[in-house]
Design a protein around this motif. Structure first.
Motif, mmCIF file in Angstrom:
data_model
loop_
_atom_site.group_PDB
_atom_site.id
_atom_site.type_symbol
_atom_site.label_atom_id
_atom_site.label_comp_id
_atom_site.label_asym_id
_atom_site.label_seq_id
_atom_site.Cartn_x
_atom_site.Cartn_y
_atom_site.Cartn_z
ATOM 1 N N CYS A 116 0.731 -1.227 -0.055
ATOM 2 C CA CYS A 116 -0.077 0.171 0.030
ATOM 3 C C CYS A 116 0.800 1.282 -0.173
ATOM 4 N N PHE A 117 1.933 1.119 0.888
ATOM 5 C CA PHE A 117 2.817 2.471 1.003
ATOM 6 C C PHE A 117 3.534 2.653 -0.350
ATOM 7 N N SER A 118 4.308 1.534 -0.912
ATOM 8 C CA SER A 118 4.726 1.723 -2.233
ATOM 9 C C SER A 118 3.905 2.156 -3.286
ATOM 10 N N LEU A 119 2.805 1.554 -3.395
ATOM 11 C CA LEU A 119 1.798 2.076 -4.478
ATOM 12 C C LEU A 119 1.560 3.597 -4.333
ATOM 13 N N GLN A 120 1.142 4.051 -3.292
ATOM 14 C CA GLN A 120 0.533 5.334 -2.877
ATOM 15 C C GLN A 120 1.824 6.096 -3.366
ATOM 16 N N GLU A 121 3.043 6.067 -2.762
ATOM 17 C CA GLU A 121 4.305 6.834 -3.117
ATOM 18 C C GLU A 121 4.519 7.127 -4.613
ATOM 19 N N THR A 122 4.413 6.053 -5.380
ATOM 20 C CA THR A 122 4.685 5.842 -6.820
ATOM 21 C C THR A 122 3.531 6.715 -7.658
ATOM 22 N N LEU A 123 2.376 6.282 -7.351
ATOM 23 C CA LEU A 123 1.217 6.692 -7.864
ATOM 24 C C LEU A 123 1.468 8.578 -7.788
ATOM 25 N N PHE A 124 1.474 8.809 -6.393
ATOM 26 C CA PHE A 124 1.376 10.377 -6.145
ATOM 27 C C PHE A 124 2.415 10.960 -6.844
ATOM 28 N N ALA A 125 3.767 10.477 -6.701
ATOM 29 C CA ALA A 125 4.870 11.116 -7.194
ATOM 30 C C ALA A 125 4.485 11.506 -8.800
ATOM 31 N N MET A 126 4.073 10.601 -9.475
ATOM 32 C CA MET A 126 3.747 10.657 -10.779
ATOM 33 C C MET A 126 2.689 12.025 -11.070
ATOM 34 N N LEU A 127 1.673 12.162 -10.182
ATOM 35 C CA LEU A 127 0.708 13.021 -10.308
ATOM 36 C C LEU A 127 1.424 14.500 -9.992
ATOM 37 N N VAL A 128 2.323 14.329 -8.686
ATOM 38 C CA VAL A 128 2.959 15.628 -8.527
ATOM 39 C C VAL A 128 3.832 16.092 -9.596
ATOM 40 N N GLU A 129 4.575 15.445 -10.433
ATOM 41 C CA GLU A 129 5.378 15.677 -11.508
ATOM 42 C C GLU A 129 4.624 16.320 -12.763
#
Length: 294
Positions: free
Chosen positions: A234-247
């Motif tokens: 859950c932690f890994s998925l959230q961090e990856t998805l949200f980093a993409m959105l922030v970019e």
């Protein structure tokens, strides 16, 4: 002016009543809703969701009128979600809105779901001219206003971020109450080990289907062997998805020269997404605005 609005594009049906004063002040008088919740591991089908909305629509209208302290004669117009959304639930709510329009002899106004989210966010937060990250179960878009239109600067090229989170919650058999994304968010807070996942940003667009396929395979392999926990995933998925959105949001800010970001949509309630976006916006000397569960 007093307007009543009916929204039922997915598994929630809500009835809102707002008052718009002559000085431009907008007041929310009522905002009741009902959520169709399915058993863990299952999504919601259009037909069943539509039946849920039909069951609760009249009761919600009555509850909204009572909460607002008004009568049907006080209402000036009736609004409803025209789309985008799930066809059968949308039709159910549209029929209720049209019936009320005929019953009360009031004008009816169709509202674009996406613009409704944006304008609601601007009203609640006071954001003036922000870059908008619209993230929900069915939509993932970076939007900005230009030349009298909301323009899409970037979006998902396959599934929405909320849909990705929901489908991953089914893999882990997480409850759908209050929502799959919320339960992933709580699990992610307990995750300790970050697992690298595919990171797919293509210019201003993003792709989530490959990440979902990858983490589904990983869940079957690593969870059974004890190499990681559901919370780690859950932690890994959230961090990856949200980093993409922030970019892609930061790229849009640079493109239009904006210093404001507004996050709207169901996934926008995620506190970790707000935290990551807030850090990026602060580094650019800007301001972050975000909506809440209302």
């Amino acid at each position: 002016m007093i307007a009543i609005g009916l929204e039922g594009s997915a598994n929630k049906i809500g009835v809102g009543i707002i008052k718009h004063d002559e000085d431009g002040t907008v007041t929310v008088l009522a905002n009741p809703r009902k959520t169709y919740i399915t058993p863990p591991g299952q999504g919601f089908l259009p037909r069943d969701t539509a039946a849920h909305h039909r069951e609760h629509a009249v009761g919600l209208v009555r509850a909204a009128l009572k909460e607002a302290g008004i009568k049907p004669r006080d209402v000036d117009c009736i609004c409803f979600t025209k789309g985008p959304g799930m066809g059968a639930p949308l039709v159910s709510v549209a029929i209720v809105a049209r019936s009320l329009s005929l019953l009360w002899n009031k004008p009816i106004i169709a509202v674009n779901h996406c613009i409704g989210h944006i304008e609601m966010g601007r009203m609640i937060t006071g954001a003036q001219n922000p870059v908008i990250l619209y993230v929900s179960g069915g939509n993932t878009q970076v939007i900005a206003y230009a030349e009298r239109r909301y323009r899409i600067f970037g979006e998902t090229i396959d599934i929405a971020v909320g849909n990705c989170l929901d489908r991953f919650a089914r893999i882990l058999n997480l409850p759908n109450d209050p929502s799959p994304g919320y339960n992933i968010e709580q699990g992610a807070k307990k995750g300790k080990n970050f697992i690298e996942l595919p990171y797919t940003v293509k210019g201003m667009d993003v792709s989530f289907s490959g990440i979902l396929s990858f983490i589904e395979t990983m869940a079957h392999q690593k969870l059974s062997s004890g190499e990681c926990t559901p919370e780690d995933l859950c932690f890994s998925l959230q961090e990856t998805l949200f980093a993409m959105l922030v970019e892609i949001t930061e790229r849009a800010m640079a493109h239009v020269g904006s210093s404001e970001v507004l996050i709207v949509g169901g996934v926008g309630c995620n506190e970790r997404l707000q935290e990551m976006m807030g850090q990026m916006v602060a580094q650019r000397g800007g301001h972050l605005f975000a909506t809440d569960e209302r």
